[in-house]
Scaffold this motif. Structure first.
Motif, PDB file in Angstrom:
ATOM      1  N   GLU A 154      -9.083   6.113  -4.238  1.00 51.38           N
ATOM      2  CA  GLU A 154      -9.092   7.255  -5.143  1.00 51.38           C
ATOM      3  C   GLU A 154      -9.846   6.917  -6.415  1.00 51.38           C
ATOM      4  O   GLU A 154      -9.864   5.773  -6.861  1.00 51.38           O
ATOM      5  CB  GLU A 154      -7.662   7.659  -5.505  1.00 51.38           C
ATOM      6  CG  GLU A 154      -6.842   8.102  -4.309  1.00 51.38           C
ATOM      7  CD  GLU A 154      -5.402   8.459  -4.669  1.00 51.38           C
ATOM      8  OE1 GLU A 154      -5.075   8.524  -5.874  1.00 51.38           O
ATOM      9  OE2 GLU A 154      -4.618   8.668  -3.731  1.00 51.38           O
ATOM     10  N   ASN A 182      -5.066   3.280  -3.739  1.00 49.07           N
ATOM     11  CA  ASN A 182      -3.720   3.711  -4.107  1.00 49.07           C
ATOM     12  C   ASN A 182      -2.792   3.355  -2.949  1.00 49.07           C
ATOM     13  O   ASN A 182      -2.878   3.935  -1.869  1.00 49.07           O
ATOM     14  CB  ASN A 182      -3.716   5.226  -4.368  1.00 49.07           C
ATOM     15  CG  ASN A 182      -2.356   5.736  -4.784  1.00 49.07           C
ATOM     16  OD1 ASN A 182      -1.328   5.169  -4.459  1.00 49.07           O
ATOM     17  ND2 ASN A 182      -2.361   6.847  -5.506  1.00 49.07           N
ATOM     18  N   SER A 183      -1.920   2.372  -3.162  1.00 48.99           N
ATOM     19  CA  SER A 183      -1.051   1.911  -2.080  1.00 48.99           C
ATOM     20  C   SER A 183      -0.011   2.958  -1.688  1.00 48.99           C
ATOM     21  O   SER A 183       0.507   2.928  -0.578  1.00 48.99           O
ATOM     22  CB  SER A 183      -0.383   0.593  -2.457  1.00 48.99           C
ATOM     23  OG  SER A 183       0.369   0.746  -3.639  1.00 48.99           O
ATOM     24  N   GLU A 184       0.292   3.910  -2.586  1.00 45.72           N
ATOM     25  CA  GLU A 184       1.244   4.965  -2.241  1.00 45.72           C
ATOM     26  C   GLU A 184       0.611   5.984  -1.283  1.00 45.72           C
ATOM     27  O   GLU A 184       1.184   6.314  -0.253  1.00 45.72           O
ATOM     28  CB  GLU A 184       1.746   5.673  -3.499  1.00 45.72           C
ATOM     29  CG  GLU A 184       2.804   6.721  -3.200  1.00 45.72           C
ATOM     30  CD  GLU A 184       3.338   7.390  -4.450  1.00 45.72           C
ATOM     31  OE1 GLU A 184       4.447   7.925  -4.373  1.00 45.72           O
ATOM     32  OE2 GLU A 184       2.651   7.373  -5.489  1.00 45.72           O
ATOM     33  N   SER A 185      -0.586   6.464  -1.623  1.00 47.39           N
ATOM     34  CA  SER A 185      -1.255   7.450  -0.764  1.00 47.39           C
ATOM     35  C   SER A 185      -2.026   6.778   0.374  1.00 47.39           C
ATOM     36  O   SER A 185      -2.437   7.452   1.316  1.00 47.39           O
ATOM     37  CB  SER A 185      -2.210   8.316  -1.586  1.00 47.39           C
ATOM     38  OG  SER A 185      -3.312   7.545  -2.040  1.00 47.39           O
ATOM     39  N   ARG A 186      -2.243   5.474   0.237  1.00 47.59           N
ATOM     40  CA  ARG A 186      -3.010   4.686   1.201  1.00 47.59           C
ATOM     41  C   ARG A 186      -4.460   5.173   1.287  1.00 47.59           C
ATOM     42  O   ARG A 186      -5.084   5.153   2.351  1.00 47.59           O
ATOM     43  CB  ARG A 186      -2.360   4.673   2.585  1.00 47.59           C
ATOM     44  CG  ARG A 186      -0.885   4.457   2.584  1.00 47.59           C
ATOM     45  CD  ARG A 186      -0.244   3.259   3.189  1.00 47.59           C
ATOM     46  NE  ARG A 186      -0.928   2.385   4.045  1.00 47.59           N
ATOM     47  CZ  ARG A 186      -1.087   1.079   3.777  1.00 47.59           C
ATOM     48  NH1 ARG A 186      -0.639   0.568   2.663  1.00 47.59           N
ATOM     49  NH2 ARG A 186      -1.677   0.298   4.614  1.00 47.59           N
ATOM     50  N   LYS A 187      -5.000   5.600   0.106  1.00 48.65           N
ATOM     51  CA  LYS A 187      -6.365   6.093   0.052  1.00 48.65           C
ATOM     52  C   LYS A 187      -7.113   5.467  -1.117  1.00 48.65           C
ATOM     53  O   LYS A 187      -6.518   5.078  -2.107  1.00 48.65           O
ATOM     54  CB  LYS A 187      -6.365   7.621  -0.145  1.00 48.65           C
ATOM     55  CG  LYS A 187      -5.802   8.394   1.012  1.00 48.65           C
ATOM     56  CD  LYS A 187      -5.825   9.873   0.709  1.00 48.65           C
ATOM     57  CE  LYS A 187      -5.207  10.665   1.847  1.00 48.65           C
ATOM     58  NZ  LYS A 187      -5.096  12.087   1.498  1.00 48.65           N
TER      59      LYS A 187
END
Length: 158
Positions: free
Chosen positions: A31, A24-29
């Motif tokens: 998932e 997830n590029s928004e959370s940088r995790k």
């Protein structure tokens, strides 16, 4: 991300889908993927602006979408995939400036500026794009959509 080998008998009898993990590029995790619907995944891929031939830089986005789609299919999901054709109204600059790409293509080809000419030009490059997809062995989407056929819906969305 996905199992590389055929499933065991225990896996094939299990009705649940194996987890798929995506970055997830928004959370940088990393998932676990959780679809909106239990069995169907809907994918939208922004398609080509069909005023000229696609190049390898354009086509790499469809290789990625194909890899994702194949992963989801392999893991038991039904995939409803839409790719659009931008057949008008796309400026040459990403900064909302410059010439419309379809107008640029019409001028280059010495064609009149008309809806009929835009359809003829876009049809030519749609066929070329679909041939490129076949050459790269990319699974076709569930449906293609021409941007010019959804103007009212786009205005309502805005």
């Amino acid at each position: 991300m996905f199992k590389l080998f055929s499933r065991s008998k225990e896996d094939s009898q299990d009705e649940s889908f194996p987890p798929v993990h995506l970055f997830n590029s928004e959370s940088r995790k990393d998932e676990e993927f959780s679809p909106l619907s239990e069995k169907e995944v809907r994918i939208y891929s922004c398609g080509p602006t069909v005023y000229d031939y696609a190049h390898i830089g354009n086509l790499r986005a469809y290789v990625f979408a194909d890899t994702l789609k194949r992963t989801l299919l392999y893991n038991g999901y039904q995939v409803n995939h839409t790719v659009n054709y931008t057949d008008f109204g796309h400026l040459t600059s990403d900064a909302d400036s410059g010439e419309d790409k379809m107008m640029k293509g019409l001028k280059r080809e010495g064609m009149n500026v008309s809806l009929d000419s835009m359809r003829i030009l876009s049809d030519r490059f749609i066929h070329a794009f679909e041939a490129d997809m076949d050459t790269l062995n990319i699974l076709p989407p569930t449906q293609f959509a021409r941007a010019s056929e959804y103007v009212k819906e786009q205005i309502n969305l805005i």
